[in-house]
Design a protein around this motif. Structure first.
Motif, mmCIF file in Angstrom:
data_model
loop_
_atom_site.group_PDB
_atom_site.id
_atom_site.type_symbol
_atom_site.label_atom_id
_atom_site.label_comp_id
_atom_site.label_asym_id
_atom_site.label_seq_id
_atom_site.Cartn_x
_atom_site.Cartn_y
_atom_site.Cartn_z
ATOM 1 N N UNK A 120 9.908 -16.739 -9.172
ATOM 2 C CA UNK A 120 10.938 -15.779 -8.881
ATOM 3 C C UNK A 120 12.276 -16.215 -9.252
ATOM 4 N N UNK A 121 12.290 -16.960 -10.383
ATOM 5 C CA UNK A 121 13.604 -17.317 -10.917
ATOM 6 C C UNK A 121 13.595 -16.858 -12.306
ATOM 7 N N UNK A 122 14.837 -16.470 -12.805
ATOM 8 C CA UNK A 122 14.919 -16.031 -14.218
ATOM 9 C C UNK A 122 16.046 -17.145 -14.361
ATOM 10 N N UNK A 139 21.394 -21.169 -16.591
ATOM 11 C CA UNK A 139 21.831 -20.670 -15.319
ATOM 12 C C UNK A 139 20.733 -19.981 -14.796
ATOM 13 N N UNK A 140 20.430 -20.417 -13.590
ATOM 14 C CA UNK A 140 19.195 -19.650 -12.633
ATOM 15 C C UNK A 140 19.759 -18.759 -11.662
ATOM 16 N N UNK A 141 18.914 -17.609 -11.819
ATOM 17 C CA UNK A 141 19.224 -16.285 -10.942
ATOM 18 C C UNK A 141 17.982 -15.995 -10.167
ATOM 19 N N UNK A 142 18.053 -15.428 -8.936
ATOM 20 C CA UNK A 142 16.846 -14.927 -8.179
ATOM 21 C C UNK A 142 16.377 -13.744 -8.873
ATOM 22 N N UNK A 143 15.309 -13.569 -9.040
ATOM 23 C CA UNK A 143 14.441 -12.627 -9.834
ATOM 24 C C UNK A 143 14.621 -11.349 -8.949
ATOM 25 N N UNK A 149 22.211 -18.835 -8.991
ATOM 26 C CA UNK A 149 21.664 -20.160 -8.376
ATOM 27 C C UNK A 149 22.352 -21.287 -8.809
ATOM 28 N N UNK A 150 21.513 -22.315 -9.342
ATOM 29 C CA UNK A 150 22.028 -23.371 -9.669
ATOM 30 C C UNK A 150 22.416 -23.156 -11.437
ATOM 31 N N UNK A 181 12.177 -25.105 -10.676
ATOM 32 C CA UNK A 181 12.731 -23.721 -11.272
ATOM 33 C C UNK A 181 13.726 -23.160 -10.079
ATOM 34 N N UNK A 182 13.307 -23.051 -8.763
ATOM 35 C CA UNK A 182 13.818 -22.322 -7.745
ATOM 36 C C UNK A 182 15.271 -23.181 -7.344
ATOM 37 N N UNK A 183 15.123 -24.595 -6.896
ATOM 38 C CA UNK A 183 16.258 -25.163 -6.399
ATOM 39 C C UNK A 183 17.120 -25.812 -7.499
ATOM 40 N N UNK A 184 16.656 -26.260 -8.520
ATOM 41 C CA UNK A 184 17.157 -26.960 -9.590
ATOM 42 C C UNK A 184 17.094 -28.513 -9.164
#
Length: 435
Positions: A120-122, A139-143, A149-150, A181-184
């Motif tokens: 669930x992370x881009x 850079x992480x984004x919510x898919x 995100x982080x 991947x989700x939280x960093x």
């Protein structure tokens, strides 16, 4: 969408044009030509003018990625409009045009970027504006929503359900760490030598890590836990020196003597297997049952991966693009243009893997980039009327099949599943499904 089977393309010279008929008999020939053209269209032999194609608008210099059944568009900086980089996510339905899911701003940056989706992370990696060469941020984004995100320094690579971040700071110190991947959250970290780690990729991303120091000390690590699997000095008693290292299959390959020798070590115990003396080796790749080595000035060798013995060589082949069922699809360098308007693409040849014997010349094509190893091979080239010919290259059948002729396309295509995306002459991208 109409499929035209061209059969096997060869490099035989084109026949001389037939002499023009006398004026007294030219009219019957023209009538016959018109009748044949009508029958051709009625029978469905020509590409239909209406195509299930959708246009995705984009600024000049934008890039596009296909991942997890979606299309992601990265628009670049626009200083005149005062807008920064933008990431747009599209859903690609079974029918109809792509639908915008969300838009999200990205940190200011320049140069190339790359994108991957992990669950669930881009994750978008690129170089910050004004940052040193080789220094990247991810850079992480919510898919689902596009919410930012982080952010962390480093370039991202898939590794199972998580991601590996390779970082090189301004001092030259490097590190490799596994990140949720989700939280960093960092799961483990290890320092890396100046030339960075060597990574082996499997179906789920990175599955082996090799850290090789100029002293000859080599470590093999598990990307899931970071644990040490093997360690050895492969050049005991020698002075420290920089050498090029690669992981290919189950081998660590060390290129030394300015490309004059290649030494293979088993990846599990770092035991020396063989040394091959070649000339000006640039890099090596996995070629099915063989190991391919490429000369810096062009040409290649096919080696036995167990012994390093040269099975065959060819001074013209530049790269093996796909190995499948005993056949290679080989690039022979920049090919002869099929029309004066086309300058891209390579001459592609089907070769028997065991012997290097040429089986068929498929002509000059620019291959669409792909992610999945079993993706269909799609080539593009300009036709004489300026349209972009799109063809499927069948390696095992040693032939190409033209799928369509598309107006207003530059090329720069990529494919994922049965979706093909190409850059348009007027800007943006065209998206359609392959038959």
């Amino acid at each position: 969408m109409t499929v035209i089977d061209l059969g096997e393309l060869r490099r035989d010279p084109a026949p001389e044009p037939a002499p023009r008929p006398p004026r007294a008999v030219s009219r019957p020939y023209r009538v016959l030509a018109v009748l044949l053209a009508v029958l051709w269209v009625v029978a469905g032999g020509a590409p239909r003018p209406e195509r299930a194609m959708a246009i995705v608008p984009a600024r000049l210099g934008a890039d596009v990625f296909l991942a997890a059944g979606r299309l992601y568009l990265v628009d670049p900086l626009d200083p005149q409009q005062g807008t920064g980089r933008l990431l747009v996510a599209y859903r690609i339905p079974a029918e109809g045009p792509p639908a915008v899911l969300w838009r999200s701003s990205l940190p200011a940056g320049g140069g190339d970027v790359w994108l991957l989706q992990q669950g669930g992370t881009v994750l978008v990696s690129g170089r910050p504006v004004g940052g040193p060469e080789g220094v990247f941020r991810t850079t992480a984004l919510d898919a689902g929503t596009g919410r930012s995100g982080w952010q962390q320094p480093g370039a991202s690579y898939p590794a199972g359900d998580d991601v590996l971040l390779q970082n090189l700071d301004v001092s030259g110190e490097g590190s490799l760490r596994r990140v949720d991947a989700a939280s960093g959250r960092t799961l483990w970290s290890v320092p890396t030598p100046l030339d960075g780690p060597n990574l082996r990729f499997g179906p789920d991303g990175v599955d082996r890590i090799v850290l090789a120091a100029p002293s000859g000390e080599v470590e093999v690590r598990d990307p899931a836990s970071g644990s040490l699997l093997a360690a050895r000095n492969i050049r005991p008693g020698q002075l420290p020196s920089w050498q090029r290292n690669q992981i290919v299959g189950d081998l660590l390959l060390v290129i030394s003597d300015n490309g004059g020798t290649v030494t293979g070590y088993g990846l599990d115990r770092l035991d020396r297997r063989w040394t091959a003396r070649l000339a000006q080796v640039g890099y090596l790749t996995d070629c099915g049952d063989l190991l391919c080595a490429y000369r810096q000035t062009g040409g290649m060798w096919a080696l036995d991966p167990a012994t390093g013995v040269v099975r065959w060589s060819n001074p013209r082949w530049q790269a093996v693009l796909r190995a499948e069922r005993g056949w290679f699809l080989v690039s022979s360098g920049h090919g002869r243009p099929e029309s004066s308007a086309w300058s891209g693409g390579d001459r592609l040849v089907v070769v028997e893997a065991a012997t290097g014997r040429e089986v068929a010349d498929l002509g000059t094509w620019e291959l669409a980039s792909w992610l999945e190893p079993d993706s269909r091979l799609i080539g593009a080239r300009r036709s004489r009327d300026g349209r972009l010919l799109v063809a499927e290259l069948d390696l095992t059948a040693a032939r190409s099949r033209v799928l369509d002729a598309l107006p207003g396309m530059l090329g720069d295509c990529r494919t994922g599943g049965d979706v093909l995306v190409c850059r348009r002459t007027e800007g943006g991208f065209a998206v359609w499904r392959l038959p």
